[in-house]
Design an enzyme around this catalytic site. Structure first.
Site, PDB file in Angstrom:
ATOM      1  N   SER A 184     -20.950  36.413  75.031  1.00 13.96           N
ATOM      2  CA  SER A 184     -20.518  35.015  75.103  1.00 13.96           C
ATOM      3  C   SER A 184     -19.304  34.980  76.010  1.00 13.96           C
ATOM      4  CB  SER A 184     -20.158  34.490  73.715  1.00 13.96           C
ATOM      5  OG  SER A 184     -19.515  33.244  73.829  1.00 13.96           O
ATOM      6  N   ARG A 185     -19.395  34.234  77.098  1.00 10.03           N
ATOM      7  CA  ARG A 185     -18.285  34.230  78.063  1.00 10.03           C
ATOM      8  C   ARG A 185     -17.111  33.376  77.587  1.00 10.03           C
ATOM      9  NH1 ARG A 185     -22.802  33.860  81.950  1.00 10.03           N
ATOM     10  NH2 ARG A 185     -23.360  36.006  82.366  1.00 10.03           N
ATOM     11  N   VAL A 186     -17.297  32.674  76.473  1.00  7.19           N
ATOM     12  CA  VAL A 186     -16.187  31.945  75.861  1.00  7.19           C
ATOM     13  C   VAL A 186     -15.457  32.884  74.904  1.00  7.19           C
ATOM     14  CG1 VAL A 186     -15.585  30.028  74.324  1.00  7.19           C
ATOM     15  CG2 VAL A 186     -17.256  29.689  76.136  1.00  7.19           C
TER      16      VAL A 186
END
Length: 530
Positions: free
Chosen positions: A391-393
């Site tokens: 998850s790039r968040v």
């Protein structure tokens, strides 16, 4: 005979000329040159625009997708019954749109928002929303930081999703991709029932699936009381390619209605591989030049302009009111702080994520959840490979208590996977390596989860805490799930307030001590009964 004077006639004519409206609508028409496979080539319509709806003599409608020098390419929305060469085609001047309203909740609709569940028309006030619309500009967005709880331990702890994020679910067929999406919808029930303004309205878009598959999904949602906050849009396998292409755009338009009125929405596209195949079919019929895997050159743009519309809108109402491309119908209802989160699903062939459509969507989204057939067949459900999923968040979309206990969880599992594969080649392992492998095996047991049974966040934090602190090391592997059940039951019956504190993001020494003590009490039963 009428007694009319010549002077009166003259005055009437003068009056008509003076009141003549030069802006009166002039209907522009063309004629059908040829027709076949749901595609119509029309001569004329020189001023027609891309995406405009045109109407045929038998009241069938179509959408303009090709603008060529000599003719216009139109995709039929309905069946081509009664249409023939030479028939007249009229411009409507309208862009493809659908009516959206609160009355859609709990309903099953087709690609253009028409109810197909036999419960009558949509009730209540409706607002016209365009299918195609520019994504909100950067100025009107906020960073993704508010968590969207899926109820799936593996995702909420290691691959967290935030409101406004686009997280791809990717894997081979029959690996549980749809199950993850459905469980996420079911998990939103607790926020809907709380009535504290945190409701996440869900839109499930079914593309190219069998009607029987969709019926079983509706049955699951109904059984779990999830339909009251869910809208289902479907373009079945028996529907035309045009319906399958436009279904995701209609779903996004519905999601934008909730987002732009200050609420949170979740949209699931199941799946975009089938939309891409339908778009390829249409493009080849329109005689567009084929590219890689025979897909048209704008296949990337098809998905990027769709997924870019998912966003978290700025909380400041004043700035949000100036947002670009807001439909006139909802201009007065516009509020900031809303979000549209998307979970697109892509099906791979034999785990090949390097083919055209998977790589396209991977590059568009903010992270991927990889599901593996080998894990699924070995009994690990959900079959998520947490090492290559991302998850790039990240931890920004986690509450503090989850962030604290899950910080090293993914790293521990990655280390376990590596050592486990290495240990297959030799039997002599040192004590530290053995401990890492045993801990990893128990963590995998913790992460296993029954379908349609999402976990409350407090329960997730409590059991993952036990796993990361290695509190299960003396428990036999087969009894880990039984330990988990008794451990959570004990906490629920005797320390419910602690679960609520964990859900508020609190994790102090007192809470840690209680969790340790409870784990010790429950663990004694299993060690004695080995």
């Amino acid at each position: 005979m009428f007694d009319i004077k010549y002077a009166d006639i003259s005055a009437l004519i003068k009056n008509k000329i003076l009141n003549l409206n030069s802006n009166e609508e002039i209907l522009e028409s063309g004629i059908i040159m040829n027709i076949g496979d749901g595609v119509v080539n029309v001569y004329g319509l020189n001023n027609v625009i891309y995406g405009e709806i045109v109407e045929f003599e038998n009241e069938t409608k179509g959408i303009v997708l090709n603008l060529e020098e000599e003719n216009v390419g139109v995709i039929l929305i309905g069946p081509p019954k009664g249409l023939k060469e030479g028939d007249k085609v009229i411009r409507t001047g309208k862009i493809a749109s659908l009516n959206v309203g609160e009355g859609m909740l709990g309903r099953v609709l087709n690609s253009f928002g028409v109810p197909i569940d036999g419960k009558g028309p949509i009730e209540g006030k409706v607002f016209k929303m365009p299918l195609e619309r520019k994504a909100p500009g950067v100025i009107y967005r906020e960073p993704v930081k508010e968590p969207l709880q899926t109820g799936i331990k593996c995702i909420d702890s290691m691959i967290p999703i935030g409101k406004g994020q686009r997280e791809l679910i990717i894997g081979d067929r029959q690996t549980g991709k749809t199950t993850i999406a459905i469980d996420t919808i079911i998990n939103q029930k607790q926020f809907y029932e709380n009535g504290n303004g945190n409701t996440v309205y869900c839109i499930y878009v079914s593309i190219g699936q069998k009607a029987s598959t969709l019926a079983s999904i509706i049955k699951i949602l109904n059984k779990n009381d999830a339909l009251s906050y869910t809208i289902i849009l479907t373009a079945n396998a028996s529907d035309s390619a045009a319906m399958q292409v436009f279904a995701p755009f209609s779903g996004t338009a519905i999601g934008e209605f909730f987002r732009d009125t200050g609420r949170s929405a979740l949209i699931i596209y199941d799946d975009l591989s089938k939309q891409a195949v339908a778009y390829r079919e249409i493009s080849l019929l329109l005689r567009r030049p084929p590219g890689r895997e025979a897909y048209p050159g704008d296949i990337f743009y098809l998905h990027s302009r769709l997924l870019e519309r998912s966003s978290k809108i700025i909380s400041d109402n004043k700035i949000a009111s100036e947002m670009n491309d807001v439909p006139k119908s909802i201009k007065k209802k516009l509020l900031g702080g809303g979000s549209l989160t998307s979970l697109p699903i892509i099906e791979t062939q034999f785990g090949d994520v390097s083919s055209y459509i998977p790589t396209n969507v991977i590059s568009i989204t903010d992270g991927q959840i990889f599901l593996e057939t080998n894990l699924f067949n070995s009994g690990i459900r959900p079959a998520i490979n947490e090492v290559i999923s991302v998850s790039r968040v990240g931890a920004t979309a986690q509450i503090k208590s989850m962030k604290k206990i899950a910080g090293t969880f993914k790293l521990d599992q990655a280390q376990f996977r590596e050592l486990e594969s290495f240990s297959q080649f030799g039997s002599d392992l040192d004590a530290t390596t053995k401990e890492i492998i045993e801990k990893g095996k128990r963590n995998i047991e913790i992460l296993k989860q029954s379908i349609n049974y999402p976990y409350r966040l407090g329960y997730q934090i409590a059991i993952i805490y036990a796993g990361t602190k290695n509190l299960l090391k003396d428990i036999p592997l087969k009894k880990v799930k039984l330990f988990e059940k008794e451990y959570l039951n004990y906490l629920n019956n005797n320390h419910l307030n602690l679960i609520k504190l964990l859900e508020q993001g609190k994790l102090n020494n007192e809470i840690r001590s209680t969790l340790n003590n409870v784990a010790l009490i429950i663990k004694k039963k299993f060690i004695l009964n080995v």
